[in-house]
Design a protein around this motif. Sequence first.
Motif, PDB file in Angstrom:
ATOM      1  N   GLY A  75      38.198  30.686  45.280  1.00  0.00           N
ATOM      2  CA  GLY A  75      37.261  29.870  44.928  1.00  0.00           C
ATOM      3  C   GLY A  75      35.863  30.549  45.466  1.00  0.00           C
ATOM      4  N   PRO A  76      34.832  29.600  45.604  1.00  0.00           N
ATOM      5  CA  PRO A  76      34.677  28.249  45.161  1.00  0.00           C
ATOM      6  C   PRO A  76      35.074  28.029  43.966  1.00  0.00           C
ATOM      7  N   ALA A  77      35.618  26.803  43.263  1.00  0.00           N
ATOM      8  CA  ALA A  77      35.921  26.535  41.977  1.00  0.00           C
ATOM      9  C   ALA A  77      35.976  25.051  41.815  1.00  0.00           C
ATOM     10  N   ASP A  78      36.078  24.703  40.540  1.00  0.00           N
ATOM     11  CA  ASP A  78      36.422  23.423  40.295  1.00  0.00           C
ATOM     12  C   ASP A  78      37.797  23.591  39.543  1.00  0.00           C
ATOM     13  N   TYR A  79      38.766  23.377  40.417  1.00  0.00           N
ATOM     14  CA  TYR A  79      40.030  23.881  39.834  1.00  0.00           C
ATOM     15  C   TYR A  79      40.849  22.820  38.804  1.00  0.00           C
ATOM     16  N   GLU A  80      40.284  21.552  38.844  1.00  0.00           N
ATOM     17  CA  GLU A  80      40.888  20.672  37.908  1.00  0.00           C
ATOM     18  C   GLU A  80      40.347  21.100  36.660  1.00  0.00           C
ATOM     19  N   ASN A  81      39.077  21.600  36.467  1.00  0.00           N
ATOM     20  CA  ASN A  81      38.524  22.105  35.047  1.00  0.00           C
ATOM     21  C   ASN A  81      38.823  23.390  35.011  1.00  0.00           C
ATOM     22  N   GLY A  82      39.270  24.130  35.869  1.00  0.00           N
ATOM     23  CA  GLY A  82      39.537  25.561  35.782  1.00  0.00           C
ATOM     24  C   GLY A  82      38.371  26.427  35.673  1.00  0.00           C
ATOM     25  N   VAL A  83      37.193  26.141  36.178  1.00  0.00           N
ATOM     26  CA  VAL A  83      36.228  26.785  36.293  1.00  0.00           C
ATOM     27  C   VAL A  83      35.939  27.442  37.544  1.00  0.00           C
ATOM     28  N   ILE A  84      35.643  28.953  37.802  1.00  0.00           N
ATOM     29  CA  ILE A  84      35.698  29.471  38.867  1.00  0.00           C
ATOM     30  C   ILE A  84      33.881  29.961  38.931  1.00  0.00           C
ATOM     31  N   PHE A  85      33.640  29.849  40.239  1.00  0.00           N
ATOM     32  CA  PHE A  85      32.178  30.054  40.660  1.00  0.00           C
ATOM     33  C   PHE A  85      32.176  31.131  41.507  1.00  0.00           C
ATOM     34  N   ASN A  86      30.990  31.473  42.532  1.00  0.00           N
ATOM     35  CA  ASN A  86      30.765  32.462  43.152  1.00  0.00           C
ATOM     36  C   ASN A  86      31.863  32.854  44.145  1.00  0.00           C
ATOM     37  N   ILE A  87      32.331  33.743  44.140  1.00  0.00           N
ATOM     38  CA  ILE A  87      33.389  34.378  45.056  1.00  0.00           C
ATOM     39  C   ILE A  87      33.216  35.529  45.652  1.00  0.00           C
ATOM     40  N   GLY A  88      33.687  35.751  46.861  1.00  0.00           N
ATOM     41  CA  GLY A  88      33.417  37.034  47.636  1.00  0.00           C
ATOM     42  C   GLY A  88      34.013  38.251  47.136  1.00  0.00           C
ATOM     43  N   ASN A  89      35.371  38.268  46.842  1.00  0.00           N
ATOM     44  CA  ASN A  89      36.146  39.484  46.689  1.00  0.00           C
ATOM     45  C   ASN A  89      36.202  39.726  45.148  1.00  0.00           C
ATOM     46  N   ILE A  90      35.831  38.824  44.323  1.00  0.00           N
ATOM     47  CA  ILE A  90      35.672  38.864  42.831  1.00  0.00           C
ATOM     48  C   ILE A  90      34.406  38.682  42.281  1.00  0.00           C
ATOM     49  N   PRO A  91      33.256  39.175  42.614  1.00  0.00           N
ATOM     50  CA  PRO A  91      32.121  38.878  42.361  1.00  0.00           C
ATOM     51  C   PRO A  91      31.652  38.698  40.931  1.00  0.00           C
ATOM     52  N   ALA A  92      32.413  39.340  39.956  1.00  0.00           N
ATOM     53  CA  ALA A  92      32.212  39.400  38.522  1.00  0.00           C
ATOM     54  C   ALA A  92      32.195  37.894  37.877  1.00  0.00           C
ATOM     55  N   PHE A  93      32.935  36.869  38.897  1.00  0.00           N
ATOM     56  CA  PHE A  93      33.091  35.541  38.544  1.00  0.00           C
ATOM     57  C   PHE A  93      32.077  34.682  39.049  1.00  0.00           C
ATOM     58  N   ALA A  94      30.852  35.144  39.406  1.00  0.00           N
ATOM     59  CA  ALA A  94      29.843  34.404  40.232  1.00  0.00           C
ATOM     60  C   ALA A  94      29.029  33.739  38.979  1.00  0.00           C
ATOM     61  N   GLY A  95      28.617  32.473  39.385  1.00  0.00           N
ATOM     62  CA  GLY A  95      27.762  31.822  38.564  1.00  0.00           C
ATOM     63  C   GLY A  95      28.649  30.749  37.756  1.00  0.00           C
ATOM     64  N   GLY A  96      29.889  30.855  37.557  1.00  0.00           N
ATOM     65  CA  GLY A  96      30.597  29.781  36.834  1.00  0.00           C
ATOM     66  C   GLY A  96      31.338  30.544  35.378  1.00  0.00           C
ATOM     67  N   VAL A  97      32.628  30.570  35.563  1.00  0.00           N
ATOM     68  CA  VAL A  97      33.530  30.916  34.355  1.00  0.00           C
ATOM     69  C   VAL A  97      34.633  30.112  34.073  1.00  0.00           C
ATOM     70  N   ALA A  98      34.400  29.664  32.868  1.00  0.00           N
ATOM     71  CA  ALA A  98      35.666  28.746  32.559  1.00  0.00           C
ATOM     72  C   ALA A  98      36.862  29.242  32.086  1.00  0.00           C
TER      73      ALA A  98
END
Length: 368
Positions: A75-98
């Motif tokens: 994470g950080p993420a909205d796990y219930e809705n399956g959306v990944i936000f800005n993360i340190g070790n996989i920066p490609a998912f920054a900003g919100g990916v459903a």
Amino acid sequence: MNFSNDPRTIFTLDAGGTNYVFTAIKACQKIGEQITLPAEADNLDKSITNIKRGFAILAETTQTKPSAISFAFPGPADYENGVIFNIGNIPAFAGGVALADILQNEFNVPVFINNDGDLFAYGEAMVGTLPSINQTLKSNGNPKRYKNIFGITLGTGLGGGFVIDGKLYTGDNSNASEIWLMKNKYNATSFAEESACIRAIQKSYAKYANIDDYKKYSPKDIEDIAFGKLSGNIQAAQKAYEDMGEALGDILCEIIRITDSIVVIGGGLSYGYKLFMPSLIKEMNAQLQNADGKQFPKLVQKVYNLEDETQLKEFATGGMKEVKVYGSTKTTFATSEKRVGVCISKLGASNAVAVGAYAFALNKLDNK
């Protein structure tokens, strides 16, 4: 619930910053070979392509369409809705990916995402520590049964997860059990993780051994030094682990006051439990005092080291009392000593996370 004979297959993923490791699980066991692909952590298109590819290879090699896809993702993420936000070790998912929707559209099966601390705790609750402890109590004729467990992942960081009577508690913001930000016993301006993780052991050893570069020795090196298996400062190595045990014990006191649960510890540092468990248990069973100097236990519950055979036997055979029902010939059992236990994962963190993802998916499917 017993998932050990369940015929359904769940596809899981261990998502790290370097590699993605895909596993098919059926009846709580891995089936077929694991698939490892690069995470492509800085390129979203390549990263998502490899996630899809990994699950597709699993389907091809196992000749199975999964009942669901379920896995841990940083994470950080909205796990219930399956959306990944800005993360340190996989920066490609920054900003919100459903991510859940992407995979559900691709494979047409339900997709569940959680963090590793949550799934570690869930695996231990469903098929690991919790049923094992209750079986030990049953075998010793003890009517007490435990329903709740808090899981600690102790490694690069300090993670947590809480399961209440078979249900994973994630909070209203998918952000429960973020224990790494709890207070630090040794430094009021810092946070708990700084005294209970890999770098904490390394920095403590470097300080006590008067070494400039704290990264010179790995925690495994320091563990081996403490046991006399590797040349180094034995006293400094032992003190480093003792300090971490005391710090973690203080953290667990704060947790247990709220959860009143069994605690299971996993992760790379858990292998050094013989070095840190004594100071951890001592801290949890320590005393506080009021303004008049009167002593009180830090916890209402007595804490047992379930890795110690003597303490485990005492834990398994006591704590309950048969009480006569006044005015009748009936009796009932009551808790005469409030107790909790701390133990080390027998599944191992990685396996517990995978099995937790498996059990979580089946539980969600069964309760739709």
